[in-house]
Design a protein around this motif. Structure first.
Motif, mmCIF file in Angstrom:
data_model
loop_
_atom_site.group_PDB
_atom_site.id
_atom_site.type_symbol
_atom_site.label_atom_id
_atom_site.label_comp_id
_atom_site.label_asym_id
_atom_site.label_seq_id
_atom_site.Cartn_x
_atom_site.Cartn_y
_atom_site.Cartn_z
ATOM 1 N N ASN A 80 0.835 -1.359 0.030
ATOM 2 C CA ASN A 80 0.046 -0.076 0.077
ATOM 3 C C ASN A 80 1.035 1.221 -0.126
ATOM 4 O O ASN A 80 1.939 1.499 0.662
ATOM 5 C CB ASN A 80 -1.048 0.022 1.282
ATOM 6 C CG ASN A 80 -1.912 -1.237 1.303
ATOM 7 O OD1 ASN A 80 -2.382 -1.572 0.281
ATOM 8 N ND2 ASN A 80 -1.809 -1.885 2.229
ATOM 9 N N HIS A 81 0.405 2.273 -0.818
ATOM 10 C CA HIS A 81 0.949 3.578 -0.753
ATOM 11 C C HIS A 81 0.529 4.549 -0.214
ATOM 12 O O HIS A 81 -0.939 4.570 0.013
ATOM 13 C CB HIS A 81 0.963 3.938 -2.326
ATOM 14 C CG HIS A 81 1.816 3.029 -3.206
ATOM 15 N ND1 HIS A 81 1.404 1.856 -3.721
ATOM 16 C CD2 HIS A 81 3.247 3.124 -3.563
ATOM 17 C CE1 HIS A 81 2.198 1.299 -4.344
ATOM 18 N NE2 HIS A 81 3.666 1.994 -4.173
ATOM 19 N N ILE A 82 1.253 5.516 0.340
ATOM 20 C CA ILE A 82 0.431 6.752 1.074
ATOM 21 C C ILE A 82 1.489 7.897 0.108
ATOM 22 O O ILE A 82 2.615 8.019 0.127
ATOM 23 C CB ILE A 82 0.796 6.904 2.554
ATOM 24 C CG1 ILE A 82 0.143 5.909 3.371
ATOM 25 C CG2 ILE A 82 0.441 8.351 2.968
ATOM 26 C CD1 ILE A 82 -0.198 5.980 4.663
ATOM 27 N N VAL A 83 0.431 8.765 -0.377
ATOM 28 C CA VAL A 83 1.072 9.854 -1.050
ATOM 29 C C VAL A 83 0.992 11.035 -0.184
ATOM 30 O O VAL A 83 -0.196 11.673 0.431
ATOM 31 C CB VAL A 83 0.222 10.272 -2.194
ATOM 32 C CG1 VAL A 83 0.673 11.557 -2.996
ATOM 33 C CG2 VAL A 83 -0.077 8.979 -3.272
ATOM 34 N N LEU A 84 2.266 11.721 -0.005
ATOM 35 C CA LEU A 84 2.557 12.888 1.068
ATOM 36 C C LEU A 84 2.587 13.946 0.478
ATOM 37 O O LEU A 84 3.780 14.228 -0.284
ATOM 38 C CB LEU A 84 3.533 12.382 2.143
ATOM 39 C CG LEU A 84 3.908 13.470 3.061
ATOM 40 C CD1 LEU A 84 2.785 13.787 3.915
ATOM 41 C CD2 LEU A 84 4.976 12.970 4.008
ATOM 42 N N LEU A 85 1.666 14.963 0.402
ATOM 43 C CA LEU A 85 2.039 16.429 -0.132
ATOM 44 C C LEU A 85 2.402 17.571 0.955
ATOM 45 O O LEU A 85 2.146 17.121 1.962
ATOM 46 C CB LEU A 85 0.807 16.841 -0.856
ATOM 47 C CG LEU A 85 0.275 15.913 -1.858
ATOM 48 C CD1 LEU A 85 -0.991 16.255 -2.514
ATOM 49 C CD2 LEU A 85 1.121 15.454 -3.179
ATOM 50 N N PRO A 86 3.196 18.367 0.581
ATOM 51 C CA PRO A 86 3.875 19.226 1.272
ATOM 52 C C PRO A 86 2.731 20.019 2.136
ATOM 53 O O PRO A 86 3.111 20.443 3.208
ATOM 54 C CB PRO A 86 4.589 20.321 0.528
ATOM 55 C CG PRO A 86 4.854 19.447 -0.798
ATOM 56 C CD PRO A 86 3.796 18.544 -1.097
ATOM 57 N N ASP A 87 1.712 20.133 1.784
ATOM 58 C CA ASP A 87 0.617 21.116 2.364
ATOM 59 C C ASP A 87 -0.143 20.281 3.393
ATOM 60 O O ASP A 87 -1.191 20.643 3.942
ATOM 61 C CB ASP A 87 -0.622 21.728 1.489
ATOM 62 C CG ASP A 87 -1.453 20.793 0.648
ATOM 63 O OD1 ASP A 87 -0.983 19.502 0.880
ATOM 64 O OD2 ASP A 87 -2.317 21.213 0.020
ATOM 65 N N ALA A 88 0.139 19.075 3.633
ATOM 66 C CA ALA A 88 -0.485 18.264 4.481
ATOM 67 C C ALA A 88 -0.567 18.679 6.166
ATOM 68 O O ALA A 88 0.332 19.398 6.289
ATOM 69 C CB ALA A 88 0.056 16.691 4.696
ATOM 70 N N ASN A 89 -1.647 18.371 6.550
ATOM 71 C CA ASN A 89 -1.788 18.877 7.935
ATOM 72 C C ASN A 89 -0.870 17.962 8.767
ATOM 73 O O ASN A 89 -1.133 16.719 9.026
ATOM 74 C CB ASN A 89 -3.200 18.577 8.425
ATOM 75 C CG ASN A 89 -3.774 19.163 10.021
ATOM 76 O OD1 ASN A 89 -2.512 18.845 10.673
ATOM 77 N ND2 ASN A 89 -4.695 19.269 10.467
ATOM 78 N N PRO A 90 0.235 18.626 9.516
ATOM 79 C CA PRO A 90 1.349 17.593 10.152
ATOM 80 C C PRO A 90 0.767 16.930 11.394
ATOM 81 O O PRO A 90 1.094 15.858 11.736
ATOM 82 C CB PRO A 90 2.187 18.746 10.597
ATOM 83 C CG PRO A 90 1.614 20.050 10.598
ATOM 84 C CD PRO A 90 0.484 19.892 9.794
ATOM 85 N N ASP A 91 -0.400 17.198 12.233
ATOM 86 C CA ASP A 91 -0.821 16.565 13.096
ATOM 87 C C ASP A 91 -1.696 15.501 12.570
ATOM 88 O O ASP A 91 -1.828 14.559 13.273
ATOM 89 C CB ASP A 91 -1.832 17.372 13.803
ATOM 90 C CG ASP A 91 -1.203 18.827 14.524
ATOM 91 O OD1 ASP A 91 0.126 18.407 14.917
ATOM 92 O OD2 ASP A 91 -1.500 19.767 14.745
#
Ligand code: NAD
Length: 485
Positions: free
Chosen positions: A252-263
């Protein structure tokens, strides 16, 4: 520790298997905690014959009467939840919280099965003058469910309550690695008043499964496990003319974008790859890190490295699997990956040194197409693949043969929607690390993560575990009737 003996549940009684017994080792301690025995082919055939006879009575009961037994089972499972969860944790290596959560999720499926009597009312329509058509749902007869080690109560409970609520007799072949929990679950259903033969438990591995598939009284086969065996079971069942649905492995993949909520991103991604020590088909395996996301990766690492082994992260199922995972980490490093967090250095909890442990591991700069990026490792290992943009991330996600889950962490709705549209997975999450649908939404992947049509739980499962009979009715000669009357 008290040792548990799990025999075979045949005709409502516990019967020793004639093909010998084996011990069960706890992944937490490496110590024997019980034993199980495997039935002979003759015992398997007799068990299915018993189930077949019992199903005739059970299948004609009004659904509301069957639901009463399920309701009793729910109360007993809740009453015994602590005992069941403790045994489950001991034999599978889970933490006690994970074991409790798995059982509760299984009970949630049971609650869905209880509601079938109120939800699935069929349908009837006067289709032309004096003629009506209606749907009636019939049980299939005797059906089989083959389950993996990693959710000893939850995965069986995906199938058992729905199958029996619809009037079938269910033959359960649990994993030979976690054969003890079935003893408690079967006892709960017996105490609830389930007639003898409506639940059968038969231990063993491939030979027992082959015997189920080749038995003509088994009408459908549900399977959950690795892709290799899922494909085998699906193909053999289909060749034998049976309805089959076989859920397989995942990457499974998780796509992490810079504008994600860090919490949301830090804990969500960390818990996804470390939960159940990475031994779940919905675990994050590859982090597709798009652009500048190092601040999020620091949070993921901080959370994962703070976990207390034994309390917040469980053990690995076997010594061989720990060796395989260590080897996979070594091979990834040789292929150029950087170790951000090294689980090989983690110490087992005090008093559990004989168990099978590996700490959370984060590998950075993993290359697409490499083992760490494509092969299901089934352990607490997160491979980070750096991506220039979302298009590149989606291309990588699409290139892997599996298709269970994909999640995106972002604050941007349209970008999240693009991931939902373009990901080649059956279950997609937005800012959710483990996008398991809750009842009544069905669970199921696509591609090499599922062979067969429909889903194993929720609304989509009803057509798998039953036959829909179409009935057309006319009672009187009609005057002024049309061409269809
Ligand atoms: P596994 O495939 O080794 O075993 C699953 C079942 O198949 C067991 O009951 C086992 O006894 C039986 N089996 C083993 N060899 C067989 C053979 N030759 N013929 C017929 N049956 C055989 O899987 P596992 O190691 O117990 O579980 C982990 C795997 O299950 C992982 O790949 C994981 O992704 C997958 N899984 C998938 C889902 C899902 O919903 N897609 C859920 C849980 C686990």
């Amino acid at each position: 520790m008290v040792k548990t003996t799990s025999l075979n549940f045949i005709g409502g009684t516990w019967v020793a298997g004639e093909r010998g017994s084996a011990i069960v080792i706890s992944p937490q301690t490496g110590v024997a905690i019980g034993e199980y025995s495997t039935p002979s082919l003759k015992q398997i055939a007799e068990a299915i014959d018993f189930a077949h006879r019992a199903q005739r009575e059970w299948g004609i009961l009004p659904p509301k009467d069957r639901a009463k037994v399920l309701f009793n089972a729910r109360q007993i499972l809740l009453r015994d939840a602590e005992k069941i969860s403790t045994l489950k944790a001991n034999e599978s290596g889970k933490t006690i919280e994970e074991a409790r959560a798995g059982l509760m999720k299984g009970i949630e499926v049971l609650e869905f099965a209880l509601a079938i009597q109120n939800l699935d009312l069929g349908g009837r329509l006067e289709v032309s003058k004096g003629v009506s058509c209606e749907y009636r749902r019939d049980p299939l007869g005797v059906v089989a469910g083959i389950t993996p080690f990693n959710f000893p109560a939850m995965v069986p409970m995906w199938m058992l309550p729905i199958a029996i609520a619809l009037g079938n007799a269910f033959v359960w072949k649990p994993s030979e690695k976690t054969p003890l929990t079935p003893w408690m679950i079967a006892n709960a259903f017996k105490e609830a008043g389930l007639p003898d033969g409506i639940l059968t438990v038969l231990h063993g591995s491939g030979e027992t499964v082959e015997a189920l598939i080749s038995n003509e009284k088994i009408k459908a086969v549900g399977f959950v496990g690795s892709t290799k065996i899922a494909k085998l079971v699906y193909t053999k069942s289909a060749l034998a003319g049976k309805r089959a649905l076989a859920l397989g492995g995942a990457k499974n993949h998780i796509v992490l974008l810079p504008d994600a909520n860090p919490d949301l991103a830090g804990p969500g991604i960390s818990d996804s790859f470390t939960g159940c020590a990475g031994q779940r088909c919905m675990a994050a395996a590859v982090l597709l890190a798009v652009g500048k996301v190092d601040q999020h990766i620091e949070k993921i690492k901080a959370r994962a490295s703070s976990l207390q082994m034994g309390k917040q992260m469980g053990a690995i199922i076997s010594r061989e699997q720990v060796e395989f995972l260590r080897g996979a980490i070594d091979r990834a490093v040789s292929a150029g990956a950087r170790v951000l967090l090294d689980g090989r250095q983690a110490k087992p909890p005090v008093g559990y040194e004989g168990g099978h442990w590996l700490g959370p591991t984060i590998l950075d700069q993993v290359q697409p197409g490499s083992e760490a990026a494509e092969v299901e490792l089934f352990g607490p290992v997160l491979s980070i693949v750096r991506c220039r943009d979302l298009s590149e991330a989606l291309k990588i996600e699409n290139s892997v043969p599996y298709g269970n889950a994909c999640s995106v962490f972002t604050s941007n709705g349209p970008l999240a929607d693009r991931v939902v549209r373009e990901a080649s997975s059956g279950m997609v999450g937005i800012n959710v690390g483990v996008p398991v649908p809750r009842e009544p939404f069905s669970f199921g992947g696509v591609n090499a993560s599922k062979f067969g049509h429909g889903d194993i739980t929720g609304h989509q499962s009803l057509d798998f575990w039953s036959n829909v009979k179409k009935v057309t009715v006319k009672w009187e000669v009609q005057t002024g009737s049309d061409w269809m009357s």
